[in-house]
Design a protein around this motif. Structure first.
Motif, short mmCIF file in Angstrom:
data_model
loop_
_atom_site.label_atom_id
_atom_site.label_comp_id
_atom_site.label_asym_id
_atom_site.label_seq_id
_atom_site.Cartn_x
_atom_site.Cartn_y
_atom_site.Cartn_z
N ASP A 86 -5.16 12.90 15.01
CA ASP A 86 -4.61 12.93 13.65
C ASP A 86 -5.56 12.28 12.64
N ASP A 87 -6.71 11.78 13.09
CA ASP A 87 -7.62 11.02 12.24
C ASP A 87 -8.18 11.87 11.09
N MET A 88 -8.91 12.90 11.40
CA MET A 88 -9.50 13.74 10.34
C MET A 88 -8.43 14.49 9.55
N PRO A 89 -7.40 15.05 10.19
CA PRO A 89 -6.36 15.69 9.38
C PRO A 89 -5.74 14.74 8.35
N ALA A 90 -5.60 13.46 8.69
CA ALA A 90 -5.06 12.49 7.73
C ALA A 90 -6.00 12.33 6.54
N HIS A 91 -7.31 12.32 6.80
CA HIS A 91 -8.28 12.22 5.70
C HIS A 91 -8.22 13.46 4.80
N VAL A 92 -8.11 14.63 5.41
CA VAL A 92 -8.01 15.87 4.63
C VAL A 92 -6.76 15.85 3.76
N ARG A 93 -5.64 15.43 4.33
CA ARG A 93 -4.38 15.36 3.59
C ARG A 93 -4.52 14.44 2.37
N VAL A 118 8.73 7.74 -6.74
CA VAL A 118 7.37 7.35 -6.38
C VAL A 118 7.35 7.10 -4.88
N TYR A 119 6.41 7.77 -4.19
CA TYR A 119 6.35 7.70 -2.73
C TYR A 119 4.96 7.35 -2.22
N LEU A 120 4.94 6.63 -1.12
CA LEU A 120 3.74 6.49 -0.29
C LEU A 120 3.91 7.53 0.81
N TRP A 121 2.88 8.32 1.04
CA TRP A 121 2.93 9.36 2.07
C TRP A 121 1.96 8.96 3.17
N GLU A 122 2.51 8.52 4.27
CA GLU A 122 1.71 8.13 5.44
C GLU A 122 1.29 9.40 6.17
N HIS A 123 -0.01 9.57 6.37
CA HIS A 123 -0.52 10.77 7.02
C HIS A 123 -0.89 10.55 8.49
N ARG A 124 -0.85 9.32 8.95
CA ARG A 124 -1.17 9.04 10.36
C ARG A 124 0.12 9.13 11.20
#
Length: 139
Positions: A86-93, A118-124
């Motif tokens: 999920d590392d690179m996909p999180a960076h792309v997101r 207002v939201y924080l979206w965690e991508h990991r």
């Protein structure tokens, strides 16, 4: 023109959206700033910020479904997998969303629309500690 800056800290769960509208509105109200700007900046490369509908949680489910199709975990096109699939996909997101938001302040409140939060979206896919710098400018 007064400038107030503070750091908001959050502990996220695996890949989620975390609303923090209340914390932002409370900080603005406590600041004494009647009119100005609220700037938010997340200090991370695998999480982002968003203004999103806060009435129907299906909106955020659909956004996550969309992101899964755009930047799927474990896609063989990615070579950066240092911290997992999920590392690179999180960076792309993060690159295709927002790392900062600016919201106008009037009457000591962020001037959000009726359904905006207002939201924080965690991508990991694992929990993380995240920091958001809030800077308030105004009179």
């Amino acid at each position: 023109m007064p400038v107030i800056q503070k750091t908001l800290s959050f502990n996220t769960q695996a890949r989620q959206t975390l609303e923090f509208t209340h914390e932002v509105q409370a900080a603005v109200a406590d600041s004494g700033i009647e009119q100005g700007l609220c700037h938010l900046f997340i200090q991370h490369t695998s999480a982002s910020l968003m203004l999103c509908e806060n009435a129907d949680p299906d909106v955020r489910v659909d956004l996550e479904t969309f992101m899964q199709s755009v930047a799927p975990d474990g896609d063989p096109m990615f070579c950066h997998t240092t911290e997992g699939p999920d590392d690179m996909p999180a960076h792309v997101r993060t690159l295709i969303t927002n790392v900062s938001l600016t919201i106008p302040i009037a009457a000591s409140r962020c001037q959000l629309g009726t359904w905006q939060g207002v939201y924080l979206w965690e991508h990991r896919t694992s929990p993380h500690s995240r920091k958001v710098i809030m800077t308030l400018y105004g009179d």
